[in-house]
Design a protein around this motif. Structure first.
Motif, short mmCIF file in Angstrom:
data_model
loop_
_atom_site.label_atom_id
_atom_site.label_comp_id
_atom_site.label_asym_id
_atom_site.label_seq_id
_atom_site.Cartn_x
_atom_site.Cartn_y
_atom_site.Cartn_z
N ASN A 40 6.28 8.39 2.93
CA ASN A 40 5.66 7.59 1.88
C ASN A 40 4.24 8.10 1.64
N GLN A 42 2.10 7.21 -0.43
CA GLN A 42 1.11 6.18 -0.74
C GLN A 42 0.54 5.50 0.50
N LYS A 43 1.29 5.60 1.59
CA LYS A 43 0.86 4.90 2.80
C LYS A 43 0.04 5.83 3.68
#
Ligand code: PNS
Length: 160
Positions: A40, A42-43
């Protein structure tokens, strides 16, 4: 004979003794268990997906019965691609249950053939989380016995 295939997904940033305990329990339930590390972008993570996979492989191997992979996108799509019939998640507390319930019900709606199984870790790991290990590690606290030695070493290298 049909193989029982399960998926144990998570961030594993980093893997700790509670995860290892759950993986051992889950392995006993399935012929093939996929340990699936969420990719991910975005994380914000301390360890890259590759580093997390390497640590997991060091600890649980990467054999026919227990495979460590990354996945992105919907968990149920990944589980379907692997012909899994169940997703395994750990539960430590009521707070975990509150976090898991909506995801579980949405996953069931998206993929009615895939069930979620909740496993409890051994009581000594109930308080453990990756977030806590990173916080204690970054403040130079003693994490021996809480994370496997290989993770302890990786945390020391990463956090200086
Ligand atoms: O270890 P974590 O961070 O609690 O794991 C969360 C995880 C990876 C299980 C969850 O974020 C997930 O399944 N992400 C994949 C995207 C997805 O399927 N989202 C819809 C869930 S209903």
């Amino acid at each position: 004979m049909t193989q029982r295939i399960g998926v144990f997904p998570g961030s594993f940033d980093p893997v700790h003794n509670g995860h290892v305990d759950l993986i051992e329990r889950a392995r006993r339930l399935f012929d093939v268990l996929y340990i699936a590390v969420l990719y991910n972008e975005q994380k914000q993570a301390l360890f890259s997906v590759e580093e997390r996979i390497d640590l997991l492989r060091d600890l649980v191997g990467d054999s026919g019965e227990c495979r460590v992979e990354s996945f992105s996108g919907l968990l149920v799509d990944y589980a379907r691609e692997r012909n899994a019939t169940a997703v395994v998640r750990g539960l430590r507390s009521g707070a975990d249950f509150d976090y898991e319930l909506p995801m579980t019900l949405m996953n069931r709606r998206l993929a009615p053939g895939i069930d979620t199984i909740f496993l409890l870790p051994a009581p000594e790991w109930i308080y453990l989380s990756s977030r806590l290990t990173k916080e204690v590690g970054s403040l130079d606290g003693n994490l021996s016995g809480v994370v496997p030695p290989v993770v302890l070493e990786a945390l020391r290298r990463k956090l200086g």
